[in-house]
Write a protein that holds these residues in place. Structure first.
Motif: not given
Length: 124
Positions: A33-46
């Motif tokens: 879940f952490g990897i998924t959030i880092a790549f698919f949520v945090a990256g695009p949000a930044m």
């Protein structure tokens, strides 16, 4: 989707949620879940935040989280509306498919919370 398949998949989803709270599988699920959030949520949000900032619209991290949570709530409401609409049309198989989609949307945050807590407990 048949009723038997629907019930079987709901039971499997409940087992997966329960496994998310255990030490080893839960920790691994939390890591994923952490990897998924880092790549698919945090990256695009930044990236979106940087583009908005360059255009004069400053957005804080808390505001971005509220926007993402609101979008997720809209996905859940849309899935619930889809179930209701399919029941109105007398389409029980499609309603069960939409119900499983709704169950998955509700289970994902629970799995994330349980597995991240299991990961924190497993790796001090």
């Amino acid at each position: 989707m048949s009723q038997r398949a629907f019930i079987t998949l709901l039971i499997l989803l409940a087992v997966l949620v329960a496994l998310s709270a255990t030490s080893f599988p839960g920790a691994m699920i939390g890591f994923l879940f952490g990897i998924t959030i880092a790549f698919f949520v945090a990256g695009p949000a930044m990236l979106i935040g940087k583009v908005l900032e360059n255009n004069g619209i400053a957005i804080s991290g808390q505001t971005a989280l509220w926007l993402l949570a609101g979008f997720y709530a809209l996905l859940i409401l849309a899935a619930a509306f889809q179930i209701w609409r399919r029941f109105q049309r007398q389409e029980p198989d499609q309603a069960r498919s939409a119900g499983l989609r709704l169950a998955l949307l509700v289970a994902l945050p629970m799995m994330a919370w349980l597995s991240v807590n299991a990961m924190q407990d497993a790796w001090p």
